[in-house]
Design an enzyme around this catalytic site. Structure first.
Site, short mmCIF file in Angstrom:
data_model
loop_
_atom_site.label_atom_id
_atom_site.label_comp_id
_atom_site.label_asym_id
_atom_site.label_seq_id
_atom_site.Cartn_x
_atom_site.Cartn_y
_atom_site.Cartn_z
N ALA A 34 0.81 -1.23 0.04
CA ALA A 34 0.13 0.03 0.02
C ALA A 34 1.02 1.11 -0.12
O ALA A 34 2.10 1.22 0.48
CB ALA A 34 -0.88 0.00 1.15
N ALA A 47 4.34 7.37 3.53
CA ALA A 47 4.89 6.20 3.36
C ALA A 47 4.60 5.13 2.57
O ALA A 47 3.21 5.02 2.21
CB ALA A 47 5.14 5.66 4.75
N THR A 48 5.30 4.11 1.91
CA THR A 48 4.67 3.12 1.26
C THR A 48 5.10 1.92 2.05
O THR A 48 6.27 1.85 2.66
CB THR A 48 5.52 3.11 -0.11
OG1 THR A 48 5.26 4.30 -0.76
CG2 THR A 48 5.25 1.81 -0.91
N VAL A 49 4.28 0.85 2.10
CA VAL A 49 4.55 -0.24 2.86
C VAL A 49 4.72 -1.48 1.81
O VAL A 49 4.01 -1.63 0.81
CB VAL A 49 3.15 -0.35 3.76
CG1 VAL A 49 3.25 -1.68 4.56
CG2 VAL A 49 2.78 0.59 4.54
N ASP A 74 -3.45 9.34 14.87
CA ASP A 74 -3.99 9.01 13.41
C ASP A 74 -5.06 7.66 13.37
O ASP A 74 -4.88 6.82 12.51
CB ASP A 74 -2.85 8.83 12.34
CG ASP A 74 -3.26 8.93 11.02
OD1 ASP A 74 -4.41 9.46 10.73
OD2 ASP A 74 -2.39 8.23 10.10
#
Length: 693
Positions: A31, A36-38, A147
């Protein structure tokens, strides 16, 4: 962290295949978000699959940020709770800041809301309990999430609920503004507490607010505050209460409304102090629901937010002090002001002149002139001696002669100042015509006829104002604007809609990027075999391309698994026709490679085929060898032969020999007759009977 079952390999992402700090090999992208990118990754040291969250370039460039990120990651790693996604490690690989977390195979609460909401209150509380339990553990450890949103609540395939991204928002937010107008909003704006929007600071009660919004969404299927821009949504969080969910879903118990109201109170002092307190309240509501209680006034009263003692006074105090919180003492005596300013009141507007109400306050110049007159008035009073006398009388007569002159002069000055103030503060202004909802061309004509210039702001989307009509003006309708001044129009683009892009033949990651560029959401991948689309590329979308969706609309990607393998099977000893019919129905081609005699396979059946089994792809060929049955040989004549000579001759011709004696056997040892007879055809290896005399 969630892993929704992605196909390994993302050719468009240069991070795929990279090994961070010599330990974590990035396998595929799961994702991507705003920060950020996971990735799904392999921990080479421990030989386990993990989730690695890589900060976007730029966030990790600041040494101070990197240090803060390390501290917050360590704080999050100290959380050991069954409903918290475990943090295993963090690192910085040549400027690439990353976090290593537990990989959770499953889906997010966002997907559950899309499929199930609005849901029954008991089901909503069942999903929230583990979230609050995780937050309560964090709050006890002094950690605020900041969040909380559906995408950060992961639901494993076995039903376990886990909260992700503890500590990350705090690490990032220290250098960013939590406002709706500048900087970066850390946290999805739909779930931001008012104090995060206004002040940029938060405590445990900000997490409680987000959970309250989440509860509203579970119960109703929609977010409580929506708008066309992030700023509009943030504004509503600050200035509007979350409405009772029963407005959308009738028959909800009042105590459920009260629970939502308590958690989402705009005044943080009226909310539960932390997640543990709210969890207790959720348990009370859950018990009432389990008992089938339709209304519990005592529980409702306990849960409903109550104003603090003196709170009303605090709220009303600014108005009582003159508005806008101004605490300065009153300078002007109202009666004296009215007397002094009466001559300066502006004359009635001439026909055709500016219209509208007078200014709310006297112009600044008029008030200054009134100050001069007031001081002159006091100075004149102060100059009068306290005792009489001839000198005093002469001075008094002199003052009486000068008095009218000075008053006339003062009035003249005041009138001049008042006239100037009237011109600069009122007469040179006109009211902004109302042109909202008018077509653009008509709005231009209306403003030009009023003697005003027209300028344009960037067009904006609107769900209610059709495209081409005026959405807003600056100044607003009825507000004062300089004659021959400028009115700025915002023209509606109509509802914000985006077409599903053509992503066929793209890789899955490229297709996701294309959806994000159109402000659409990727939902899930559906794998299908395809004869013409290579493995890993997109075949089509659901809904299909050019379908018009709202921003954030969900799109599924149908991704190719490559060509479908077709089973060949074993057809030895089976009919060639049956083999041909079945395999051609599967999409394979059957060809006869040859025919052979067979003593064991009947004529027309398959002796062998290539390939002998396994799978082929559509259109590929299976070659079969078909039996002609046993081979037929001519039977040689051995009548009149001696027994041994006859045996040898028949055996060399390919037959077995059986000897019988004639009824009139006289032991001569010659063949009298044979069966089958000479010249006949018989299968190789079959038996020829000779009769000997």
């Amino acid at each position: 962290m969630e892993a929704p079952g992605r196909v390994a390999g993302s050719p468009g992402d240069p991070m795929i295949g990279r090994v961070l700090e010599g330990r974590y090999r990035l396998l595929s992208r799961i994702a991507r978000g705003g920060m950020a990118t996971v990735y799904e990754a392999l921990d080479l040291r421990l030989d386990r699959t993990v989730a690695v969250k890589v900060m976007h370039p730029g966030l990790g460039d600041d040494d101070e940020f990197a240090a803060r990120f390390v501290r917050e990651a360590r704080a999050a790693a100290r959380l050991s709770h069954p409903h918290v996604v475990a943090v295993h490690d963090q690192g910085d690989d040549d400027g690439t800041v990353f976090l290593v977390m537990e990989l959770v195979q499953g889906h997010t609460l966002h997907e559950v809301i899309a499929k199930e909401a609005p849901m029954a209150p008991a089901r909503a509380l069942e999903l929230l309990e583990p979230v609050l339990s995780a937050l309560a553990s964090a709050h006890r450890a002094g950690l605020v999430h900041r969040d909380v949103k559906p995408a950060n609540v992961l639901i494993a395939d076995d039903g376990r609920v886990k909260v992700a991204d503890f500590g990350l928002a705090k690490a990032v937010s220290a250098d960013t503004q939590h406002t709706a107008t500048q900087g970066v909003l850390i946290g999805t704006v739909s779930y931001l507490a008012p104090e995060l929007v206004v002040e940029g600071r938060a405590d445990t009660r900000a997490d409680v607010y987000a959970v309250g919004v989440l509860l509203y969404e579970l119960l109703t299927g929609v977010k409580p505050h929506e708008g066309e821009t992030v700023i509009q949504v943030a504004y509503k969080h600050v200035h509007q209460d979350v409405p009772p969910p029963s407005q959308r879903v009738p028959h909800l118990p009042p105590y459920v409304d009260a629970l939502v109201a308590r958690a989402t109170a705009r005044d943080r002092t009226l909310r539960p102090a932390d997640a543990a307190v709210m969890l207790h309240q959720v348990h009370r509501v859950g018990s009432a629901l389990a008992d089938g209680v339709a209304d519990d006034p005592e529980l409702t009263e306990d849960l409903a937010p109550r104003l603090r003692a003196g709170h009303d006074d605090e709220v009303d105090a600014p108005a009582q002090r003159g508005g806008r919180g101004d605490t300065a003492p009153q300078v002007w005596d109202e009666g004296e002001m009215a007397t002094l300013l009466a001559p300066m009141a502006p004359p009635p507007a001439a026909p055709g002149g500016p219209t509208g109400p007078p200014p709310a306050h006297p112009p600044r110049q008029t008030r200054a002139e009134a100050t001069t007159l007031l001081r002159a008035h006091h100075d004149d009073r102060a100059a009068t001696p306290p005792h009489g006398g001839a000198g005093t009388a002469r001075a008094a007569r002199g003052r009486r002669r000068r008095g009218p002159l000075l008053l006339a002069l003062a009035l003249a000055v005041a009138l001049a100042a008042g006239g100037g103030a009237y011109w600069f503060g009122w007469a040179r202004y006109t009211s902004t015509p109302g042109v909202i909802l008018l077509p653009q061309a008509q709005a231009e004509r209306t403003l030009e006829q009023a003697g005003l210039e027209v300028a344009y702001d960037d067009p904006a989307f609107s769900e209610t104002v059709p495209a081409g009509q005026v959405l807003a003006t600056e100044p607003s309708p009825g507000d004062r604007v300089l004659s021959e001044g400028t009115v700025t129009l915002t023209v509606s683009q109509g509802p914000e809609r985006y077409e599903v892009p053509a992503v066929a033949r793209m890789t899955e990651d490229q297709a996701q990027d294309a959806l994000l560029e159109r402000k659409l959401s990727f939902d899930e991948s559906i794998e299908r075999f395809s004869e013409n689309v290579p493995e890993g590329q997109v075949i089509r979308t659901i809904p299909e391309i050019r379908t018009v969706l709202r921003p954030g609309g969900s799109v599924d990607l149908v991704v190719s698994k490559g060509r479908q393998p077709l089973r060949v099977g074993d057809w030895v000893g089976e009919s060639l026709e049956e083999m041909r019919s079945t395999l051609e129905d599967r999409g394979l081609v059957v060809e006869v490679a040859g025919e052979e005699f067979s003593d064991t396979v009947a004529e027309g059946d398959v002796i062998s085929h290539d390939p002998a089994g396994g799978t082929l792809f559509r259109g590929e060929t299976v070659e079969a060898v078909v039996s002609q049955g046993p081979e037929l040989l001519p039977v040689p004549s051995v009548v009149g032969f001696g027994v041994e000579a006859a045996r040898q001759t028949l055996q060399e011709a390919g037959f077995e020999v059986e000897i019988e004696r004639d009824d009139d056997f006289i032991s001569i040892g010659f063949v009298l007759r044979m069966d089958p007879g000479a010249g006949a055809e018989a299968p190789r290896g079959s038996t020829v009977t000779i009769v000997v005399v």
